[in-house]
Design a protein around this motif. Sequence first.
Motif, PDB file in Angstrom:
ATOM      1  N   ASP A 135       0.803  -1.230   0.000  1.00  0.00           N
ATOM      2  CA  ASP A 135       0.000   0.000   0.000  1.00  0.00           C
ATOM      3  C   ASP A 135       0.837   1.282   0.000  1.00  0.00           C
ATOM      4  N   ASP A 136       1.896   1.310   0.854  1.00  0.00           N
ATOM      5  CA  ASP A 136       2.660   2.568   0.940  1.00  0.00           C
ATOM      6  C   ASP A 136       3.416   2.844  -0.356  1.00  0.00           C
ATOM      7  N   GLU A 137       3.939   1.773  -0.974  1.00  0.00           N
ATOM      8  CA  GLU A 137       4.657   1.938  -2.250  1.00  0.00           C
ATOM      9  C   GLU A 137       3.684   2.378  -3.350  1.00  0.00           C
TER      10      GLU A 137
ATOM     11  N   ARG B  24       0.846   3.944  -3.037  1.00  0.00           N
ATOM     12  CA  ARG B  24       0.392   5.317  -2.798  1.00  0.00           C
ATOM     13  C   ARG B  24       1.463   6.330  -3.192  1.00  0.00           C
ATOM     14  N   ASP B  25       2.717   5.997  -2.866  1.00  0.00           N
ATOM     15  CA  ASP B  25       3.816   6.901  -3.256  1.00  0.00           C
ATOM     16  C   ASP B  25       3.872   7.040  -4.778  1.00  0.00           C
TER      17      ASP B  25
ATOM     18  N   ASP C  35       0.882   9.063  -5.977  1.00  0.00           N
ATOM     19  CA  ASP C  35       1.063  10.484  -5.627  1.00  0.00           C
ATOM     20  C   ASP C  35       2.101  11.146  -6.538  1.00  0.00           C
TER      21      ASP C  35
END
Length: 295
Positions: free
Chosen positions: A218-220, A222-223, A226
Amino acid sequence: MITFSPLTPLFGIETADVDLSQPLSDTDFKAIEQAFYAHQVLALRGQRITAAQFAAFARRIGPPQPHVIDQFHHPEDADILILSNVKKDGQPTGLQDAGSYFHTDYSYLAQPARATTLYSRVVPKVGGDTLFANQIAAYEDLPEAMKRRIEPLLAIHHYGNRNDVNQASRTAASVLSAEQEAKMPVITHRIARAHPVTGRKALYAVSGSSFGIVGMPDDEARDLLDELAAHATQAKYQLRFKYGVGDVVVWDNAALLHSATLIDPDDARTLWRITMLETASEAAAPSVLAPTFAS
Ligand code: SIN
């Protein structure tokens, strides 16, 4: 003969030569449709039309899909969603602050929107413009390594605004009832998506309803989304559309992001909106049409 003028050097086109209250010949409609696909934003200035005339024009572009927010459907035609900050007897007459963040209409549906049209009825004294960002140009400008990276990727979409999920915020997605929310699926779309009509590749809905990427933490994800959204919404890709009373604007959802702009809630603004879907065959198997359109 319809004469069009550019709205910006990069995209967008306008004309004052079309009167949608009169029958539109197939030849004139074809000219309008070709101008639309070639320039992504099309403005037909100064219309005076009924709900039925507006809906008849929209249906020639594609099959309308009534918005899930059904409390603001037009009483004469449920395909029309009323966007308005005007209150009557203390009650809202339309949906206020709809889409005040960069997004693509119906990108949260498996069969997304081909086009959206707005008919401007009441123009505020200050602001009320719509911003558009050209996702074909944004895709084409990406470094080759980024194009290769995103080529196989599928973004995970659902109704909402990835960057603002606070329902009390004016830049969150319009709030749904529990019943409306239950109708909303979780689906995927390619991040680098071929246009279903012209075949031109564009970044697709990297801002708005994209919340993740299939197979990526998820964090990758989203980055990356973005990063793509920051690239895709740069001022150099934008067009700011200023409405006059009666303007009809049509935009190409497969080629653009767009955003409403917040205004003083007491400065009246009303538009009617119809959103038309891609057809099932377009969504499944994009065809490539050579864009031979003249402006
Ligand atoms: C929308 O996103 O459909 C609304 C655009 C606007 O009100 O400017």
